[in-house]
Design an enzyme around this catalytic site. Structure first.
Site, short mmCIF file in Angstrom:
data_model
loop_
_atom_site.label_atom_id
_atom_site.label_comp_id
_atom_site.label_asym_id
_atom_site.label_seq_id
_atom_site.Cartn_x
_atom_site.Cartn_y
_atom_site.Cartn_z
CG PHE A 12 33.21 42.25 34.13
CD1 PHE A 12 33.98 41.15 34.50
CD2 PHE A 12 33.74 43.13 33.20
CE1 PHE A 12 35.23 40.92 33.93
CE2 PHE A 12 34.98 42.91 32.61
CZ PHE A 12 35.73 41.80 32.99
CB VAL A 15 34.94 42.27 43.34
CG1 VAL A 15 35.45 40.92 43.77
CG2 VAL A 15 34.97 43.25 44.50
CD GLU A 120 38.32 33.47 53.97
OE1 GLU A 120 38.36 32.27 54.22
OE2 GLU A 120 38.21 34.33 54.86
CB VAL A 123 34.64 38.25 56.21
CG1 VAL A 123 35.03 38.76 57.59
CG2 VAL A 123 33.18 37.81 56.21
CB ILE A 127 42.32 38.97 56.25
CG1 ILE A 127 43.04 40.32 56.16
CG2 ILE A 127 42.76 38.21 57.50
CD1 ILE A 127 42.72 41.25 57.33
N GLY A 178 37.55 52.53 44.50
CA GLY A 178 36.79 51.26 44.45
C GLY A 178 36.68 50.58 45.79
CD GLU A 181 29.93 47.34 49.75
OE1 GLU A 181 29.09 47.11 48.86
OE2 GLU A 181 30.84 46.56 50.04
CE LYS A 196 33.44 43.48 55.03
NZ LYS A 196 34.29 44.64 54.81
N GLY A 294 39.11 46.53 47.48
CA GLY A 294 39.78 46.70 46.19
C GLY A 294 39.61 45.45 45.34
N1 LIG Z 1 34.83 46.69 46.11
C1 LIG Z 1 35.41 46.07 47.12
O1 LIG Z 1 36.51 46.42 47.54
C2 LIG Z 1 34.73 44.90 47.76
C3 LIG Z 1 35.39 44.22 48.80
C4 LIG Z 1 34.79 43.10 49.38
C5 LIG Z 1 33.55 42.68 48.94
N2 LIG Z 1 32.92 43.38 47.94
C6 LIG Z 1 31.60 42.90 47.51
O2 LIG Z 1 31.70 42.45 46.17
C7 LIG Z 1 30.46 42.68 45.49
C8 LIG Z 1 30.73 43.50 44.23
O3 LIG Z 1 31.27 44.74 44.60
P1 LIG Z 1 31.95 45.70 43.51
O4 LIG Z 1 32.69 46.72 44.31
O5 LIG Z 1 32.68 44.89 42.51
O6 LIG Z 1 30.66 46.36 42.85
P2 LIG Z 1 30.61 47.30 41.54
O7 LIG Z 1 31.96 47.75 41.16
O8 LIG Z 1 29.56 48.31 41.79
O9 LIG Z 1 30.09 46.29 40.41
C9 LIG Z 1 28.83 45.72 40.47
C10 LIG Z 1 28.61 44.85 39.26
O10 LIG Z 1 27.39 44.14 39.43
C11 LIG Z 1 26.63 44.24 38.22
N3 LIG Z 1 25.23 44.06 38.56
C12 LIG Z 1 24.45 44.77 39.41
N4 LIG Z 1 23.22 44.24 39.52
C13 LIG Z 1 23.22 43.14 38.71
C14 LIG Z 1 22.26 42.16 38.38
N5 LIG Z 1 21.03 42.16 38.90
N6 LIG Z 1 22.61 41.18 37.51
C15 LIG Z 1 23.84 41.15 36.96
N7 LIG Z 1 24.81 42.06 37.23
C16 LIG Z 1 24.49 43.04 38.10
C17 LIG Z 1 26.98 45.60 37.66
O11 LIG Z 1 26.65 45.58 36.29
P3 LIG Z 1 27.04 46.78 35.29
O12 LIG Z 1 28.51 46.59 35.04
O13 LIG Z 1 26.23 46.53 34.10
O14 LIG Z 1 26.74 48.05 36.01
C18 LIG Z 1 28.48 45.64 37.95
O15 LIG Z 1 29.19 44.95 36.93
C19 LIG Z 1 29.55 43.39 46.51
O16 LIG Z 1 28.75 42.43 47.15
C20 LIG Z 1 30.52 43.97 47.51
O17 LIG Z 1 29.95 44.09 48.81
C21 LIG Z 1 33.48 44.47 47.35
#
Ligand SMILES: NC(=O)c1ccc[n+]([C@@H]2O[C@H](COP(=O)([O-])OP(=O)(O)OC[C@H]3O[C@@H](n4cnc5c(N)ncnc54)[C@H](OP(=O)(O)O)[C@@H]3O)[C@@H](O)[C@H]2O)c1
Length: 417
Positions: A12, A15, A120, A123, A127, A178, A181, A196, A294
């Site tokens: 949470f 994303v 989806e 990557v 898009i 945000g 990574e 990707k 984002g």
């Molecule tokens: N951010 C982007 O723009 C973006 C774009 C495309 C793809 N993604 C992908 O989307 C995924 C999430 O990215 P994000 O940016 O949303 O990450 P983030 O903001 O760092 O959030 C990560 C979340 O995962 C939770 N978490 C971590 N380890 C866990 C576990 N073992 N069990 C349960 N919850 C766990 C964290 O918990 P806590 O809240 O308790 O810390 C946090 O809520 C990643 O794979 C990333 O590569 C991100």
């Protein structure tokens, strides 16, 4: 068939919250039953009863028919996703590292357990490139897929070149917004676009490329000299991922910074925007652009997968399976391509590392040197780790090189063959 989704979410963060917001605002017909997170002391924007810290309370719940995995740890994500698939649950994920590193196994698990894994959002943010390659380009003769696959690097490159911002400040901004990574090396080291690209390779060509089989080089050693070089020549720098079909048996893949001039399709793709260019025999060149990072843009792609899953959509991996069934060999990865590169270096030793085939320009200054010349992709791949360790910066000049142009004959400049 339209079915009611009972969703168990993992993560949470950026994303996960973006997705939750979208589900609410679109009144999407799905119930988020539980959200599994990690940190017990974090304040949450939803009531406590939504949250759990125990993965099994989602994975063991037969009432939950869709797992949405949005955590930032690829190894833990692998455990969650494979367990869910083995228990007959469909999964949506945005975790490119986890998907790219386990493509073969994830394909087998889907087949064996009759379940679907959609990604989806993994990557190019919002898009819709995976489903486009899978469905629209199902029978087209795809020549190449290339583009800006990493929002954070593009954000940083935009800020340092157009706004004269320092690299460190630009990275900090990307993190605060945000886009980056949790471990920024994934972005600026060219790993995120590499993962990707491996996923794109499967859907464009049916190729399973392992991440460590591909040359990837990022922007982390970019210096003020390289920025000045780009500005003086009227170029911008873009971190490009590309896969190109070389012949009926081979594809060539790479991730590296490119200088792009005003006439390039990607010259105006800025900030966290991504772009994918698909070149094919009959549709010619098509360019897809959109926000690559984002919470809301990525959440939008995740929502699209959740929605597709409601109608039992699955990737059919036809390009990979067609080859299997027909006895045709899958396309192999080729490293024979010749690239024209810019190498900025300080010590002569670093210049001597790469076996240049030709050199067209060499500059030696008081504080830095550069050389422009041609090298084989196989040599870039061979010296990938060394290039990352040394005080150098490498970028593709963007010039298309034919085999004849790479013949080692130079206008009075030393040839190192
Ligand atoms: N951010 C982007 O723009 C973006 C774009 C495309 C793809 N993604 C992908 O989307 C995924 C999430 O990215 P994000 O940016 O949303 O990450 P983030 O903001 O760092 O959030 C990560 C979340 O995962 C939770 N978490 C971590 N380890 C866990 C576990 N073992 N069990 C349960 N919850 C766990 C964290 O918990 P806590 O809240 O308790 O810390 C946090 O809520 C990643 O794979 C990333 O590569 C991100």
């Amino acid at each position: 068939m339209d079915k009611q989704h009972k969703i168990g979410m993992f993560g949470f963060g950026c994303v996960g919250q973006g997705l939750y917001d979208i589900l609410e605002k679109t009144n999407f017909r799905a119930e988020v039953v539980k959200i599994c997170v990690k940190n017990k002391s974090k304040e949450r924007s939803l009531p406590a009863h939504f949250f759990t810290y125990d993965a099994s309370s989602i994975l063991d719940d037969d009432n939950i028919n869709l797992v949405v995995e949005l955590i930032d740890n690829a190894d833990e994500a692998y455990q969650i996703v494979t367990t869910a698939l083995k228990r007959g649950k469909n999964v949506v994920t945005a975790n490119k590292k986890m998907v790219a590193e386990h493509l073969e196994e994830l394909l087998q698990l889907q087949e064996k357990h009759g379940v679907s894994l959609l990604y989806e959002g993994a990557v190019c943010g919002c898009i819709p490139i995976i489903r486009t390659l899978e469905e629209y380009y199902d029978n087209e003769l795809v020549f190449s897929v290339s583009g800006i696959f990493n929002g954070s690097s593009n954000y940083i490159l935009t800020k340092v070149i157009q706004e004269n911002m320092s690299y460190a400040n630009a990275l900090k901004q990307a993190q605060d917004l945000g886009f980056a990574e949790t471990d920024p090396t994934l972005d600026v080291g060219g790993f995120d676009p590499l993962y990707k690209l491996c996923i794109v390779a499967l859907h464009a060509y049916g190729v399973i490329a392992k991440p460590d089989e591909v040359f990837n080089y990022g922007i982390q050693s970019l210096s003020e000299h390289d920025i000045r070089f780009a500005i003086e020549k009227g170029y911008k720098l873009k971190l490009l991922a590309s896969i190109e079909k070389i012949n009926d048996h081979e594809v060539s893949l790479s991730v590296m910074p490119h200088f792009v001039g005003k006439g390039h399709y990607l010259y105006h793709v800025e900030n966290e925007y991504n772009a994918a260019i698909v070149e094919a025999a009959f549709s010619s060149k098509q360019v897809f652009t959109g926000k690559g990072a984002g919470g809301h843009p990525t959440g939008s792609a995740v929502l699209s997968d959740i929605s597709a899953n409601r109608y039992e959509y699955k990737y059919e991996y036809r390009k990979a399976l067609a080859k299997k069934g027909s006895g045709l060999l899958p396309l192999k990865i080729s490293y024979g391509q010749v690239q024209e590169i810019y190498l900025r270096y300080h010590d002569e030793q670093d210049f001597k590392l790469l076996p240049f085939i030709t050199i067209s320009e060499k500059y030696q200054g008081t504080d830095f040197n550069y050389v422009i010349g041609t090298v084989r992709l196989s040599d870039l791949y061979k010296y990938k780790n060394e290039l990352n360790k040394r005080n150098v910066f490498v970028a593709n000049t963007g010039k298309k090189i034919s085999t004849e142009q790479a013949t080692p004959i130079l206008n009075g400049v030393e040839t190192l063959v």
